[in-house]
Every structure is written in structure tokens, then in C-alpha cells.
Design a protein around this motif. Structure first.
Motif, PDB file in Angstrom:
ATOM      1  N   SER A 197       0.704  -1.296   0.051  1.00 47.86           N
ATOM      2  CA  SER A 197      -0.107   0.059   0.108  1.00 47.86           C
ATOM      3  C   SER A 197       0.835   1.114  -0.038  1.00 47.86           C
ATOM      4  O   SER A 197       2.225   1.120   0.395  1.00 47.86           O
ATOM      5  CB  SER A 197      -1.085  -0.046   1.190  1.00 47.86           C
ATOM      6  N   ASN A 198       0.237   2.425  -0.484  1.00 48.69           N
ATOM      7  CA  ASN A 198       1.026   3.876  -0.112  1.00 48.69           C
ATOM      8  C   ASN A 198       0.540   4.536   0.761  1.00 48.69           C
ATOM      9  O   ASN A 198       0.152   5.723   0.643  1.00 48.69           O
ATOM     10  CB  ASN A 198       0.987   4.567  -1.579  1.00 48.69           C
ATOM     11  N   LEU A 199       0.100   3.871   2.028  1.00 50.81           N
ATOM     12  CA  LEU A 199      -0.578   4.648   3.001  1.00 50.81           C
ATOM     13  C   LEU A 199       0.309   5.751   3.540  1.00 50.81           C
ATOM     14  O   LEU A 199       1.795   5.432   4.074  1.00 50.81           O
ATOM     15  CB  LEU A 199      -0.960   3.865   4.105  1.00 50.81           C
ATOM     16  N   THR A 200      -0.141   7.016   3.694  1.00 49.86           N
ATOM     17  CA  THR A 200       0.508   7.952   4.551  1.00 49.86           C
ATOM     18  C   THR A 200      -0.527   8.864   5.260  1.00 49.86           C
ATOM     19  O   THR A 200      -1.465   8.967   4.926  1.00 49.86           O
ATOM     20  CB  THR A 200       1.139   9.009   3.558  1.00 49.86           C
ATOM     21  N   ILE A 201      -0.087   9.233   6.386  1.00 49.03           N
ATOM     22  CA  ILE A 201      -0.943  10.125   7.127  1.00 49.03           C
ATOM     23  C   ILE A 201      -0.339  11.661   6.978  1.00 49.03           C
ATOM     24  O   ILE A 201       0.895  11.933   7.160  1.00 49.03           O
ATOM     25  CB  ILE A 201      -0.908  10.117   8.441  1.00 49.03           C
ATOM     26  N   ILE A 202      -1.355  12.716   6.443  1.00 48.66           N
ATOM     27  CA  ILE A 202      -0.711  13.866   6.074  1.00 48.66           C
ATOM     28  C   ILE A 202      -1.322  14.765   7.094  1.00 48.66           C
ATOM     29  O   ILE A 202      -2.542  14.789   7.481  1.00 48.66           O
ATOM     30  CB  ILE A 202      -1.440  14.360   4.753  1.00 48.66           C
ATOM     31  N   TYR A 203      -0.422  15.649   7.787  1.00 52.09           N
ATOM     32  CA  TYR A 203      -0.601  16.430   8.746  1.00 52.09           C
ATOM     33  C   TYR A 203      -0.608  18.092   8.258  1.00 52.09           C
ATOM     34  O   TYR A 203       0.336  18.352   7.706  1.00 52.09           O
ATOM     35  CB  TYR A 203       0.482  16.317   9.871  1.00 52.09           C
ATOM     36  N   GLY A 247      -5.087  27.912  15.062  1.00 53.62           N
ATOM     37  CA  GLY A 247      -5.000  27.182  16.202  1.00 53.62           C
ATOM     38  C   GLY A 247      -4.901  25.659  16.000  1.00 53.62           C
ATOM     39  O   GLY A 247      -5.553  25.024  14.988  1.00 53.62           O
ATOM     40  N   ILE A 248      -4.455  24.788  16.946  1.00 54.02           N
ATOM     41  CA  ILE A 248      -4.392  23.482  16.692  1.00 54.02           C
ATOM     42  C   ILE A 248      -5.710  22.693  16.660  1.00 54.02           C
ATOM     43  O   ILE A 248      -5.766  21.604  16.314  1.00 54.02           O
ATOM     44  CB  ILE A 248      -3.401  22.452  17.819  1.00 54.02           C
ATOM     45  N   HIS A 249      -6.722  23.670  17.325  1.00 59.00           N
ATOM     46  CA  HIS A 249      -7.952  22.737  17.258  1.00 59.00           C
ATOM     47  C   HIS A 249      -8.593  22.751  15.869  1.00 59.00           C
ATOM     48  O   HIS A 249      -9.633  22.346  15.734  1.00 59.00           O
ATOM     49  CB  HIS A 249      -8.834  23.664  18.421  1.00 59.00           C
ATOM     50  N   LEU A 250      -7.763  23.321  15.172  1.00 60.42           N
ATOM     51  CA  LEU A 250      -8.396  23.408  13.595  1.00 60.42           C
ATOM     52  C   LEU A 250      -7.473  22.587  12.786  1.00 60.42           C
ATOM     53  O   LEU A 250      -7.406  22.684  11.570  1.00 60.42           O
ATOM     54  CB  LEU A 250      -8.286  24.812  13.188  1.00 60.42           C
ATOM     55  N   ASP A 251      -6.225  21.858  13.403  1.00 58.58           N
ATOM     56  CA  ASP A 251      -5.381  21.120  12.428  1.00 58.58           C
ATOM     57  C   ASP A 251      -6.069  20.204  11.567  1.00 58.58           C
ATOM     58  O   ASP A 251      -7.065  19.401  11.924  1.00 58.58           O
ATOM     59  CB  ASP A 251      -4.284  20.274  13.461  1.00 58.58           C
ATOM     60  N   GLU A 252      -5.484  19.921  10.425  1.00 59.59           N
ATOM     61  CA  GLU A 252      -6.292  19.030   9.694  1.00 59.59           C
ATOM     62  C   GLU A 252      -5.176  17.608   9.507  1.00 59.59           C
ATOM     63  O   GLU A 252      -4.194  17.829   9.389  1.00 59.59           O
ATOM     64  CB  GLU A 252      -6.422  19.364   8.138  1.00 59.59           C
ATOM     65  N   ILE A 253      -5.751  16.414   9.577  1.00 62.22           N
ATOM     66  CA  ILE A 253      -5.127  15.060   9.642  1.00 62.22           C
ATOM     67  C   ILE A 253      -5.886  14.327   8.533  1.00 62.22           C
ATOM     68  O   ILE A 253      -7.075  14.086   8.852  1.00 62.22           O
ATOM     69  CB  ILE A 253      -5.147  14.385  10.958  1.00 62.22           C
ATOM     70  N   GLU A 254      -5.200  13.933   7.439  1.00 53.79           N
ATOM     71  CA  GLU A 254      -5.889  13.154   6.528  1.00 53.79           C
ATOM     72  C   GLU A 254      -5.183  11.964   6.227  1.00 53.79           C
ATOM     73  O   GLU A 254      -3.859  11.793   6.316  1.00 53.79           O
ATOM     74  CB  GLU A 254      -5.833  13.831   5.285  1.00 53.79           C
ATOM     75  N   ILE A 255      -5.793  10.679   5.825  1.00 52.84           N
ATOM     76  CA  ILE A 255      -5.041   9.602   5.547  1.00 52.84           C
ATOM     77  C   ILE A 255      -5.206   9.346   4.172  1.00 52.84           C
ATOM     78  O   ILE A 255      -6.375   9.213   3.409  1.00 52.84           O
ATOM     79  CB  ILE A 255      -5.693   8.342   6.420  1.00 52.84           C
ATOM     80  N   PHE A 256      -4.107   9.154   3.331  1.00 55.69           N
ATOM     81  CA  PHE A 256      -4.286   8.878   1.808  1.00 55.69           C
ATOM     82  C   PHE A 256      -3.534   7.477   1.566  1.00 55.69           C
ATOM     83  O   PHE A 256      -2.642   7.088   2.578  1.00 55.69           O
ATOM     84  CB  PHE A 256      -3.026   9.918   1.173  1.00 55.69           C
TER      85      PHE A 256
END
Ligand SMILES: Nc1ncnc2c1ncn2[C@@H]1O[C@H](COP(=O)(O)OP(=O)(O)OP(=O)(O)O)[C@@H](O)[C@H]1O
Ligand SMILES: [Mg+2]
Length: 357
Positions: A219-225, A251-260
Motif C-alpha cells: 500500500s502507499n498509506l500515508t498520514i498527512i498533517y 490554532g491546533i484545534h483546527l489542524d487537519e489530519i488526512e489519510i491517503f
């Protein structure tokens, strides 16, 4: 970490029950509504002070009563080197009173992180497919168990953020006060962002390998921060913008974390079974990281484990788990493979009573 026994009083449908667990596999069998999830919920509550079922802990009090009491005996190891810790929560009139080894615990933060547990249930799908807040909560949970200061910093961050948002909303503030709060949020936010970056790197170092080991597929799984621009908090132009919009916009309460997976954002494209499997991989990595940082593997609470995966995936996952105590629920014993059954402690729930005593 293992839990050796659990006492429930007035906890949801349980009036008074004691359960004993083995250090390896424990399988809780019972019909719908027999209390399987409730049992896992109680263990999770002891460990984290929260429920994974409801935001209103009050709902856990038996409908005919006005308090509940949970007591668990935890141990780092079983056997001769054992050093049991008795942890209890008495919940009454919306207040939690916590005791560790008969001594009253002043703040929940004193014990949070000490008795690590990980829960998996259908919310694994939401972890992959819902908005970023689910993944922020997940990363917060991992860091709570792997970093001494993280949880305290998050609490401070949110308490300053709440004050700042309140002032912005009601318009009753001085610029000096707002700038002071921005600086506090910025300082705590930077610490939190640094820790999130590091732990997400730890995940990325492992994710493809573990996926391959379990599912025997590349797989090419990556977590993008993608952190929100914290620096803007110190910028006067954005401050004017925030005053106009009446809330904190950075602020960090709006950080995006996505899994690709490669170019594909799994939030949009994963099937339910795929999302569940990848969610599971994230939890297994969490378990390994906690074990590395804490020197003890967390307790795995696997709710309805057999409902969401095909047989091959289930077996591969269960064979992969080595160092954890596992407490797993299922409606039917027929789903459990013979190999696991032979070594497992079976707890049967019937109408809220258990058959292991
Ligand atoms: N506060 C409460 N007081 C009394 N009973 C409650 C309370 N909260 C929930 N229950 C009961 O507990 C049962 C739910 O238990 P639980 O969710 O643990 O079942 P389960 O074995 O996990 O079922 P399923 O197989 O459907 O997931 C329900 O019958 C519900 O009515
Ligand atoms: Mg259930």
C-alpha cells in the motif's frame, strides 16, 4: 497492562457484578443488549475518565439508582512480579470521585495515561471517513498515553481558547488581554503541534509495513498533517479579522489530519470494510507506540470484532496481536476460531449476569 478483575455497581444494566479476566484473550459472549459494550465502556472509563459510548456519563447510572461505582484491579504484569493497583470511580450527582489504592485522587490528570487501553468499535470507520476532529481526538489519545505533558498542555490550551472565544463573542475585552491570550494559545499550540508532527511521523514509519504484514498487500498509506497557521495568532491583521468574526480562527484545534493511499484520500474513497481495517491498523500502531513509550502494552478492548471483517482479515489481525491483554465481544461463539477459543477465557452474559464466577 492487564486488568485482573472488574466490579460494577449500578453501572447501566449491571446492579452488582464482578468479572475476572485472564492476561491473554478474553471473549465476552452475549445476545444484543446483554451488556457486552457496557463492560468495555466501564474499563475505558476507569482508564480515561470518559465513555466511548456517550458524552453524558450520567447516562451510565442505572435508571433505578442515583450513583454508579466501578472498581478495577490493574497490573503491569501477571505473576510473581505483580504489583496490583486498585482504581475506582464513584459517580454521583454529576461528580466523579476517583481512588487509586484507596487514596483519593485530586485531579483526574494524575491518573490519565497510567492504565492504557485502546478501544475498537464501529467508530473505526468514522476515524477514517469523518471530518478531521475524529483524527485529532485519536492523535490526542495516543499522545496522552505516550507523552507525560501532552494532556496537561491540551487542557491548558483549551482553557485559554475557551476564554478567548468567549471574549471575542461578547466583545467585552481589552486588546492587551486578547494579545496575552493569543500568546498563551500560541505557546501551548506550538508544543502540541511539535508533538503531533513527531507522533504522525512515527505512524508513517510503520503504517505500510504493518499493513503489509497483516494483509500481505502493498500500500502507499500515508498520514498527512496540515497544521493550522498558529503564527497568525500573533499577527495584528488576523486579530482584526478574528474580532470581526468573533472567534479564534487559527490554532491546533483546527489542524487537519488526512489519510491517503497514494493520491487517494481515504476519507472520500475507502469502503466501509477498508476504512475499518485501516482504522484497526492505526490502533495497532498506537498499541506499539504506547508499548514502546510506556514499557507496557495497552489493554485492547475489541467491541463487536467479528461483525465488520471477513474471516481471513479477522484471523490475520488476531494472530498479529502478541503482547496485549485482549477483551473481545461477540454475539456468537461460532465466530471465534478454535485456536483462539482453546486459549481464551470465555465470559457469558445472560440478562446482565455473568457466568464466570
Ligand atoms: N442507565 C441504564 N440503566 C439500565 N439499563 C441500561 C442503561 N443504559 C443502558 N441500559 C441497557 O443496557 C443494554 C445495552 O447494553 P450493551 O450496549 O452493553 O449491550 P451489548 O451486549 O453490547 O449489545 P449489542 O450486541 O447490541 O451491541 C440495553 O438493554 C439497555 O437498555
Ligand atoms: Mg454492543
Amino acid at each position: 497492562m492487564i486488568i485482573e478483575s472488574l466490579l460494577l455497581q449500578n453501572f447501566r444494566r449491571f446492579k452488582e457484578e464482578r468479572f475476572n479476566f485472564d492476561s491473554g484473550f478474553n471473549i465476552i459472549i452475549g445476545k444484543n443488549g446483554s451488556g457486552k459494550t457496557t463492560l468495555l465502556e466501564a474499563i475505558y472509563l476507569l482508564s480515561t475518565g470518559k465513555s466511548f459510548v456517550t458524552n453524558a456519563v450520567q447516562n451510565c447510572v442505572n435508571v433505578n439508582d442515583d450513583y454508579f461505582f466501578i472498581e478495577g484491579i490493574f497490573n503491569k504484569v501477571s505473576g510473581a512480579d505483580a504489583n496490583p493497583n486498585t482504581l475506582s470511580i464513584l459517580f454521583s450527582r454529576d461528580k466523579k470521585i476517583v481512588h487509586l489504592n484507596k487514596r483519593k485522587v485530586k485531579a483526574l490528570s494524575e491518573i490519565i495515561g497510567k492504565f492504557p487501553v485502546i478501544v475498537t468499535d464501529y467508530a473505526l470507520v468514522e476515524l477514517v471517513k469523518d471530518g478531521p476532529s475524529k483524527r485529532r481526538d485519536f492523535i490526542n489519545h495516543v499522545l496522552t498515553f505516550t507523552d507525560e505533558d501532552y494532556y496537561k498542555n491540551v487542557l491548558r490550551y483549551y482553557s485559554f481558547l475557551e476564554r478567548r472565544n468567549e471574549y471575542l463573542k461578547n466583545g467585552n475585552f481589552t486588546m492587551d488581554l486578547l494579545i496575552f491570550l493569543s500568546q498563551e494559545i500560541y505557546d501551548y499550540g506550538r508544543k502540541i503541534r511539535e508533538k503531533r508532527e513527531k507522533i504522525i511521523n512515527d505512524f508513517n514509519e510503520r503504517i505500510r509495513n504493518i499493513f503489509y504484514t497483516i494483509f500481505e498487500k502493498e500500500s502507499n498509506l500515508t498520514i498527512i498533517y496540515r497544521p493550522s497557521k498558529l503564527e497568525k495568532l500573533l499577527d495584528t491583521d488576523s486579530l482584526t479579522d478574528e474580532v470581526n468574526k468573533k472567534r479564534t480562527l487559527y490554532g491546533i484545534h483546527l489542524d487537519e489530519i488526512e489519510i491517503f493511499d497514494g493520491e487517494i484520500n481515504l476519507r472520500e474513497f475507502a469502503s466501509l470494510g477498508e476504512a475499518y481495517s485501516i482504522g484497526f491498523i492505526l490502533k495497532l500502531i498506537e498499541s506499539e507506540l504506547i508499548e514502546r513509550y510506556k514499557g507496557t502494552a495497552p489493554i485492547l478492548l475489541l467491541d463487536d470484532f467479528f461483525s465488520h471483517l471477513d474471516e481471513v482479515k479477522r484471523d490475520k489481525i488476531l494472530n498479529y496481536i502478541k503482547n496485549n491483554q485482549v477483551i473481545l465481544t461477540s454475539v456468537s461463539i461460532d465466530d471465534v476460531s478454535k485456536k483462539i477459543l482453546d486459549s481464551a477465557n470465555i465470559i457469558t452474559l445472560e440478562n446482565g449476569s455473568n457466568g464466570n464466577n
